[in-house]
Enzyme design. Structure first.
Site, PDB file in Angstrom:
ATOM      1  N   CYS A  25       0.861  -1.178   0.000  1.00  0.00           N
ATOM      2  CA  CYS A  25       0.000   0.000   0.000  1.00  0.00           C
ATOM      3  C   CYS A  25       0.896   1.226   0.000  1.00  0.00           C
ATOM      4  O   CYS A  25       1.971   1.216  -0.582  1.00  0.00           O
ATOM      5  CB  CYS A  25      -0.941  -0.022   1.200  1.00  0.00           C
ATOM      6  SG  CYS A  25      -0.084  -0.030   2.793  1.00  0.00           S
ATOM      7  N   HIS A  43      -2.594  10.229   4.137  1.00  0.00           N
ATOM      8  CA  HIS A  43      -3.177   8.894   4.215  1.00  0.00           C
ATOM      9  C   HIS A  43      -4.616   9.028   4.710  1.00  0.00           C
ATOM     10  O   HIS A  43      -4.867   9.517   5.806  1.00  0.00           O
ATOM     11  CB  HIS A  43      -2.356   8.026   5.171  1.00  0.00           C
ATOM     12  CG  HIS A  43      -2.635   6.557   5.057  1.00  0.00           C
ATOM     13  ND1 HIS A  43      -3.770   5.983   5.542  1.00  0.00           N
ATOM     14  CD2 HIS A  43      -1.903   5.555   4.497  1.00  0.00           C
ATOM     15  CE1 HIS A  43      -3.740   4.676   5.304  1.00  0.00           C
ATOM     16  NE2 HIS A  43      -2.615   4.392   4.656  1.00  0.00           N
TER      17      HIS A  43
END
Length: 604
Positions: free
Chosen positions: A26, A527
């Protein structure tokens, strides 16, 4: 960082590829599903240079890397033979490439693997010409002949090298392709062509053509092989395929190339060489301005690869190329712009980057300058374009030429010996020093100068919401500040915006994270949510692309806040300065709003 070594160490200490069920990555970490997590040596992995920490959560073994996670994962995927490498890239999934992009990618993938060897061989040939001119060597001496063979062999047998790399790109048997190319430059065939003798293949005449140093014929031949090989693979059973597919490939493609493909390719080569020569002879100064000014623009967009076969073809057909000397002005102008930044800036990090860029630039490596300095600052890039155009015009005026292919730089000077060499020296000197002067005088905007003077950055709010300390978020990778210092925001809408002006450094396929590099050099990770990577892009819409420049307040990502929360995920936004070790980071306690800064950075 040695990505290959780090990947190998991680692979070894997670228990080897046999212990990996699946792996992907990720925004910050490589995520493993291991057969047996007890086989993983967590302590050793955490102590690896390049690994931030290890997290074991939700049945996943997560190795936190940071911004370089994509590069490390690609190496690990290669070493472990993972099939999901491409699907886990940090690039935004692209639509099917158009024909032009596919062609450029093909040319790039074909030449890149041996471009360094080609550059070294070209410089060697240039140095030998210089040694002969200085009477240090004679063309009949043993040293000259041995070194000349070392420098010229790659170019003489260029079709073999091209066949090997083109076959890899087109996913056909590389050794069959190399054998095909070797047949074209086989000594007996070269002798027949040099004597203008006509062979007959079952009564069909073979036009005498020399293929040594050629480019286009072998690329066409391998492209043809890429269509024939799958057909033959379907015809022959597994037991004999490895023998009969190569056998019939050579029996069909070699004569077909000599009879049809080769002459067509040679005709195209002659037309290209004639067109370039005609245009250059008609207006050499204009050609110099265009190539000197815009070559680095071509590099940025990747279209410069289309010129490589043209330039090599010119040398094969005419014995010289008029474009390569001009490109040296474009390259040296970028190095000059870096010198201007080095002399002007008071930002220590920028000065160090610019200083190293000057050194790499004069030797032909301009990417660190372009992407790290001139393009990011804009004005120095414009100054380099102007200086490169003027330097290129001077070189064009003198009608300089390269006698061998190599990468444009100061090292390439020996390959420009002969007609117009004085013009090359004047042109690159003008390009270098004019770019430095223009950048020093005009390359800094008022805002940039102020920022350089104070060494301060303000990082604004990326979204409206309530500010909370990073240490309070429910993700130990962020709360421990292992990724870097920062702030968290509980959002009240789903519109993530740029907190700084800078360049998008990473766009993740799932849309849950964005990487930015501010114009002052701060590396920022945004994020969205905790463990939202598991949504696999659901509820996220990415609005920017990698390498895109954004300004404060520009939209980055749109996401459905309500649906993310309804699916049980915390939507908290983490904003982290991943290179916070380079800064003193001050955090505001204000409620996040677009007119309030959240982080103020001052370089140490």
């Amino acid at each position: 960082m040695d990505y290959q070594k780090l990947a190998a160490d991680i692979l070894k200490n997670v228990g080897g590829k046999e212990n990996i069920n699946t792996a992907w990555h990720c925004a910050t970490r490589i995520r493993f599903k291991l057969t047996d997590e007890k086989k993983a040596d967590t302590k050793t992995i955490e102590n690896l240079d390049g690994v931030i920490t290890v997290v074991q959560s939700a049945g996943q073994y997560q190795v936190v890397i940071g911004n370089s996670v994509g590069q490390v994962f690609d190496q690990l995927a290669d070493q472990a033979g993972l099939e999901n490498k491409s699907s886990s890239s940090t690039e935004t999934p692209a639509e099917k490439e158009n024909l032009v992009n596919r062609f450029i990618a093909f040319i790039s993938g074909t030449f890149t693997p041996f471009l360094g060897a080609m550059a070294g061989a070209g410089i060697l040939k240039g140095l030998l010409a210089l040694f002969v001119a200085l009477n240090w060597l004679t063309t009949t001496s043993g040293a000259y002949q041995i070194w000349y063979a070392a420098g010229d062999a790659l170019f003489n047998f260029l079709p073999i090298f091209l066949a090997f790399t083109a076959a890899k790109r087109l996913k056909v048997n590389q050794f069959v392709a190399a054998a095909l190319a070797a047949a074209l430059v086989y000594p007996a065939m070269v002798t027949v062509a040099s004597k203008s003798l006509t062979l007959h293949f079952f009564g069909i005449p073979v036009i005498p053509t020399t293929y040594t140093s050629s480019v286009i014929p072998i690329l066409l031949a391998v492209w043809l092989l890429s269509y024939l090989q799958p057909v033959l693979d379907k015809i022959f059973p597994d037991a004999v395929r490895n023998i009969f597919t190569p056998l019939f490939s050579l029996m069909i493609i070699v004569p077909l190339t000599l009879i049809v493909v080769g002459p067509i390719g040679s005709g195209i080569s002659n037309l290209l060489a004639g067109a370039v020569s005609g245009l250059y002879n008609f207006a050499p100064v204009i050609a110099g301005v265009i190539m000197g000014a815009f070559w680095q623009v071509f590099v940025i967009f990747g279209v410069h690869w289309t010129f490589v076969p043209v330039m090599m073809n010119n040398i094969a057909k005419m014995g010289y190329d008029p474009l390569l000397p001009i490109l040296s002005a474009a390259v040296l102008s970028q190095a000059g712009a870096a010198l201007g930044v080095f002399l002007k800036t008071k930002d220590k990090k920028q000065k160090a980057l610019a200083g190293s860029g000057v050194v790499t630039g004069v030797f032909g490596i301009t990417e660190p300058i372009i992407y790290g300095i001139t393009l990011k600052m804009k004005r120095p890039f414009v100054c380099a374009v102007i200086a490169g155009g003027i330097g290129g015009a001077i070189i064009g005026l003198f009608q300089a030429r390269a006698n061998s292919f190599t990468l444009p730089s100061l090292l390439a000077l020996p390959t420009y010996l002969g007609k117009g060499f004085d013009g090359v020296l004047i042109g690159i000197a003008v390009a270098f020093f004019l770019a430095a002067i223009l950048t020093y005088l005009f390359g800094f905007s008022k805002e940039t100068a102020i920022a350089a003077e104070t060494n301060n950055n303000e990082v604004m709010s990326p979204i409206e919401g309530t500010v909370i300390p990073l240490k309070s978020v429910h993700d130990e990778v962020f709360s421990s500040e292992a990724m870097g210092k920062g702030i968290a925001i509980v959002p009240i809408n789903g519109n993530l915006k740029a907190p700084v002006s800078g360049t998008v450094s990473a766009v993740y396929p799932t849309g849950h994270a964005i990487g930015l590099i501010s114009d002052q050099g701060a590396e920022i990770l945004l994020h969205i949510g905790i463990d939202t990577v598991k949504l696999n892009g659901k509820y996220f819409e990415t609005l920017v692309k990698k390498e895109q420049h954004v300004n404060v307040g520009d939209a980055l990502v749109s996401f459905d806040l309500e649906k993310i929360s309804a699916d049980g995920y915390e939507p908290t936004i983490m904003m982290v300065i991943t290179n916070s070790k380079d800064y003193e980071v001050n955090v505001t306690t204000e409620t996040a709003a677009t007119d309030n800064w959240l982080l103020r950075l001052k370089q140490k």
